[in-house]
Design a protein around this motif. Structure first.
Motif, PDB file in Angstrom:
ATOM      1  N   ASP A   1       0.865  -1.178   0.000  1.00  0.00           N
ATOM      2  CA  ASP A   1       0.000   0.000   0.000  1.00  0.00           C
ATOM      3  C   ASP A   1       0.901   1.227   0.000  1.00  0.00           C
ATOM      4  N   ILE A   2       0.631   2.147  -0.914  1.00  0.00           N
ATOM      5  CA  ILE A   2       1.552   3.267  -1.149  1.00  0.00           C
ATOM      6  C   ILE A   2       0.784   4.576  -1.138  1.00  0.00           C
ATOM      7  N   ILE A   3       1.367   5.591  -0.522  1.00  0.00           N
ATOM      8  CA  ILE A   3       0.814   6.946  -0.561  1.00  0.00           C
ATOM      9  C   ILE A   3       1.884   7.883  -1.106  1.00  0.00           C
ATOM     10  N   LEU A   4       1.509   8.635  -2.138  1.00  0.00           N
ATOM     11  CA  LEU A   4       2.375   9.653  -2.726  1.00  0.00           C
ATOM     12  C   LEU A   4       1.864  11.020  -2.296  1.00  0.00           C
ATOM     13  N   LYS A   5       2.775  11.825  -1.786  1.00  0.00           N
ATOM     14  CA  LYS A   5       2.390  13.128  -1.262  1.00  0.00           C
ATOM     15  C   LYS A   5       3.627  14.015  -1.217  1.00  0.00           C
TER      16      LYS A   5
END
Length: 724
Positions: A698-702
Motif C-alpha cells: 500500500d503506497i501513498i504519494l504526497k
C-alpha cells in the motif's frame, strides 16, 4: 585505507573464485568443494593453492585490474598450472624456482592473450595454462635437477595412506560404466582419478547451478555415445583433462556464453563430434613433441564458435549473453523477463502527433490509400459523440473538429524538410497533382524519418534544420493535397524523400478508449477505428519517481524506528540505480517520462531495497484509476526456493512457475491535479496457475515524493515512512 575485513574478503574471494571459475562459476560453496578435492592429493593440492596465491599477489603488485583478480580471472589458469606442475615434477629447490617463474610467465601470457582476444570480445579460456605448461614441459627436459614424479605419472598411490584410502574409497563400488567414467572425468580435471572426488564435484555443480549440472551430463553423455559410435575407447575420457573438454564445452556453449535454451542444448550435442575430431587431431600433433593436448580442443572450438556467432546479423535461435551473472539460472530468468517486457520495444519511443483523443480513420493496410509500399501509415480525425467529424453541415474546412488543431513532433529529431506551397482544399476536393500536400519530414536517427502530411498552409511553427523535442508543436492540421476532408496523415520511412515506402513502427505508449473505459497500450500500432490519446503524465508521479543521480531516499520503519537510506547513482554504461550501502544491494531502473520501471536487482533479498524494487517494479506516471499495470518478474527474484530448484532443470524449455506484478491507482484527492495519490501493488508467485506466495504493498504519494509504503506478507505488515 581499506578496512581489514575488506582486505580479507578480497583475498578470500580471489582465492575461492579461482577454483570455481574453472566451471564458469562464482559460487563459494562450490569453490570450497573443489579446493577440498584438490587436496585429496596433498602435493597436487598444495601446488595448485600456491600458484593461485602467487599469481594473485603478482597481479596486484603489477597493478592489474583488482576486480579481475577478485573474480579469479587470473587464478583459474594458475590453479591448472600449479596442479599440472605438482603432478609432473617432484618437489625440490629447483622446482620451487621454476614454479615461481612459471607463474610469472603465466601472468604475462594471460595479459597478452587477453589483450588479443578482448579486441574481438572473446574469452581467453585456458589458453594461458596450455601455452605456459607446454613451454615448461619442452624446456624442462633440459634441466637435470628437475625430477619427474613417477608415482603420479603412472597413477600410483600409497594404499597405506589414510587420505589416499579415503579419496579412493568409492573406486571399488560397481557403477554403470558411463557413470563411473563421468565421475572420474570430473576429478580428472584436477589430475586425479577418484570416484569420490567426481561425486563431490558433481554435487558442487548441482549446488551452483541445476542447468550447469545438467549440461555437464549432456556434454559427457554425448561424448560417451559418439566415442562408442566411432569405436573409440571410452575409458580415454577419464584420462587427465581429456573428458573435461566435453564437459567444459557443454557448460560454456550450453549456458554460460549463450543464453540456455533448447537450441543451445542441441548445439552442445551437434558440436560434440567436431570436438572429438579436434581432440584426436591436436592430440596427435602435440604428441610429436611429447606434449599432451589437455584442453586445447575445447578452447579452440569454443573460441571459434563464439567468433562465428559474433559475425551474425540476427540472433534468432542462439542468443549471446550480454551481461554475465555467472549463473545460468540468473541469465535465463532475467533474459526471459527482459524479452517479454522489451522484445517489441523500439530504441526510440514514439508518441502520437496530437493532443487529446483522436480516431484512427485509416490504419495499417487500409482499404483506401494505405496499400502496397504505403500500407504502414495512419490517418487521424476527431469525432464527436455521434461519430461525426464536423459540426453544422460540414461544408467548410472550419467546421471539422480536427482542422487547425496542433500537430506535434512524435519523437526528438531535426526538421529535414518542410513543404508549404499547397493551398487547402475545399471539402470533397482533392489535389492529386500534389498528393501529400503540405508536409513536414523529421529525421530521428540514421534511416528513420517521420512524415506528417496534409498540413494547413502557412501554419508551420518550425523551420528546416530546427531541432525539435517530442511533443513540440510543429504546425496545424489542414486539408492540403489528396485530402477530401481535414485529417492528419502519419508515417515512418527510411529516407527523407516525401512519400517514400512506409515502415512498421509501434507507438511506445497510448491510451485506447472503449465504452468510456481506458486501456494502456504498450509498443503497439493503433488499430483502425480505435479512439486513442497520448498518456498524460501527472506532476506528482513525475516528481516522486524523478530519481536523478545524487538524490537520496530515506525511510523509517514505524515500529522499530530503524532508518534505511539509499542514493541514486549511474554506472559506466549510464545505467541508473539505487544503492543501499547497508545491504550492498543495487536496484537498476529506467524512467522514460511515461513509465518508471525497475529492470534488475543484485544484492540482499531480505533488504528493504528489494521490497521497494518489488513494490514499484512498474509504475505508470499518469493517474488513470481504471488502468491496471501488469508485468512479469524474473523467477530468480521472487519465488518459492524449492519450486524454483525444480524449475531450474526445465527453465531452458518450459516455465511452469510464474512471478507476476500488478499495480493500480485507487484514490486521488483531485483527478486532474492531485496532491495525494494512493496506489496498490502486489507480486504473486504461482505454479501451474496455483498461487504459492504473495506480497501486497500500500503506497501513498504526497509532497512530490513517496510519502509512505507498507509491506504485507501473510499476516505480517510493516509500514515505512519517508524521512523529509
Amino acid at each position: 585505507m581499506q578496512q581489514p575485513q575488506n582486505i580479507l574478503k578480497f583475498w578470500t574471494d580471489s582465492l575461492l573464485y579461482s577454483y570455481s571459475q574453472l566451471f564458469f562459476s562464482l559460487n563459494k560453496p562450490f569453490a570450497f568443494i573443489i579446493l577440498a578435492v584438490t587436496f585429496f592429493d596433498i602435493k597436487i593440492g598444495a601446488s595448485g593453492f600456491a600458484a593461485v596465491v602467487l599469481i594473485n599477489i603478482l597481479a596486484l603488485l603489477f597493478g592489474l585490474n583488482k576486480e579481475s583478480i577478485r573474480q579469479g580471472l587470473y587464478g583459474f589458469n594458475a590453479l591448472l598450472l600449479g596442479i599440472a606442475l605438482g603432478f609432473t615434477y617432484q618437489f625440490s629447490s629447483s622446482f620451487g624456482i621454476l614454479f615461481l617463474f612459471s607463474v610469472l610467465l603465466l601472468l604475462v601470457i594471460t595479459v597478452g592473450i587477453n589483450g588479443f582476444f578482448e579486441k574481438n570480445n572473446l574469452p581467453y579460456l585456458v589458453f594461458p595454462f596450455l601455452f605456459t605448461f607446454w613451454i615448461i614441459s619442452l624446456a624442462g627436459v633440459n634441466f637435470k635437477n628437475l625430477q619427474f614424479d613417477t608415482n603420479h605419472l603412472y597413477n600410483l598411490y600409497d594404499t597405506s595412506n589414510l587420505l589416499n584410502r579415503f579419496a579412493h574409497s568409492l573406486d571399488t563400488i560397481r557403477l554403470p560404466a558411463f557413470l563411473a567414467v563421468y565421475f572420474k572425468t570430473l576429478d580428472g580435471i584436477f589430475f586425479q582419478s577418484s570416484t569420490l572426488g567426481g561425486v563431490l564435484i558433481s554435487i558442487g555443480l548441482l549446488i551452483h547451478s541445476r542447468i550447469t549440472f545438467t549440461l555437464s551430463i549432456i556434454g559427457f553423455i554425448s561424448a560417451y555415445a559418439f566415442f562408442k559410435f566411432f569405436g573409440a575407447d571410452t575409458d580415454f575420457l577419464s584420462y587427465y583433462l581429456v573428458g573435461s573438454n566435453f564437459i567444459l564445452m557443454a557448460i560454456a556453449i550450453g549456458g554460460f556464453f549463450i543464453v540456455p535454451n533448447i537450441f543451445s542444448y542441441l548445439m552442445v550435442v551437434l558440436l560434440t563430434p567436431i570436438l572429438i575430431l579436434l581432440l584426436f587431431c591436436f592430440g596427435k600433433l602435440v604428441s610429436v613433441v611429447q606434449l599432451s593436448g589437455y584442453t586445447i580442443s575445447f578452447s579452440i572450438l569454443v573460441t571459434m564458435f563464439l567468433y562465428f556467432l559474433h559475425q551474425r546479423w540476427l540472433q534468432r535461435y542462439l542468443h549471446l549473453v550480454t551481461i554475465q551473472y555467472y549463473s545460468a539460472e540468473k541469465t535465463i530468468y532475467k533474459y526471459l523477463s527482459s524479452s517479454s517486457r522489451f522484445d517489441n520495444k523500439q530504441p526510440l519511443k514514439m508518441a502520437l502527433p496530437f493532443w487529446g483523443t483522436w480516431k484512427v480513420s485509416q490504419g495499417y493496410d487500409g482499404t483506401i490509400t494505405h496499400l502496397g509500399d504505403w500500407s504502414k501509415a495512419l490517418d487521424f480525425v476527431i469525432e464527436d459523440e455521434q461519430g461525426k467529424t464536423f459540426n453544422n453541415d460540414g461544408t467548410k474546412r472550419e467546421y471539422f473538429y480536427c482542422y487547425n488543431k496542433p500537430v506535434l513532433a512524435p519523437m526528438d529529431g531535426y526538421v529535414h524538410t518542410i513543404i508549404n506551397t499547397v493551398d487547402d482544399n475545399d471539402i470533397s476536393d482533392v489535389n492529386t497533382s500534389k498528393n501529400w500536400g503540405n508536409t513536414i519530414i523529421i529525421s530521428h536517427a540514421e534511416g528513420l524519418f517521420s512524415q506528417i502530411s496534409h498540413i494547413k498552409k502557412d501554419s508551420f511553427k518550425v523551420n528546416s534544420g530546427d531541432y525539435v523535442t517530442k511533443g513540440t508543436m510543429l504546425a496545424a492540421c489542414g486539408n492540403s493535397g489528396r485530402s477530401p476532408e481535414p485529417h492528419i496523415h502519419f508515417q515512418l520511412q527510411s529516407t527523407p524523400k516525401s512519400g517514400e515506402k512506409t515502415l512498421h513502427y509501434p507507438v511506445a505508449y497510448f491510451i485506447e478508449t472503449k465504452n468510456n473505459k481506458s486501456y494502456l497500450k504498450i509498443s503497439e500500432v493503433p488499430a483502425q477505428d480505435s479512439y486513442i490519446s497520448n498518456v498524460e503524465t501527472t506532476p506528482l508521479l513525475e516528481n516522486a519517481f524523478g530519481l536523478t543521480p545524487g538524490k537520496r531516499l530515506s525511510f523509517i520503519e514505524q515500529d522499530t524506528k530503524n532508518k534505511t537510506e539509499w542514493e541514486v547513482f549511474t554506472d559506466a554504461w549510464n545505467r541508473s540505480y539505487l544503492y543501499c550501502a547497508q545491504s550492498k544491494s543495487y536496484a537498476y531502473f529506467t524512467n522514460d517520462e511515461t513509465m518508471f520501471y525497475f529492470y534488475d536487482f543484485e544484492g540482499d533479498k531480505d533488504s528493504l531495497l528489494f521490497y521497494f524494487y518489488l513494490a514499484f517494479y512498474r509504475v505508470l506516471l499518469g493517474y488513470y484509476p481504471d488502468i491496471q499495470t501488469n508485468d512479469q518478474l524474473p523467477l530468480i527474484h521472487f519465488n518459492n526456493k524449492a519450486v524454483t530448484f525444480i524449475q531450474d532443470f526445465f527453465a531452458p524449455f518450459y516455465l511452469f512457475t510464474k512471478a507476476s506484478y500488478q499495480s493500480n491507482f485507487i484514490f486521488a484527492d483531485n483527478t486532474y491535479a492531485p496532491e495525494i495519490i494512493e496506489m496498490k501493488s502486489k507480486v504473486t508467485a504461482s505454479v501451474f496457475n496455483t498461487r504459492l506466495n504473495e506480497i501486497q504493498f500500500d503506497i501513498i504519494l504526497k509532497d512530490n515524493q513517496i510519502h509512505q509504503f507498507s509491506i504485507q506478507q501473510t499476516n505480517h505488515k510493516k509500514l515505512y515512512l519517508c524521512e523529509h
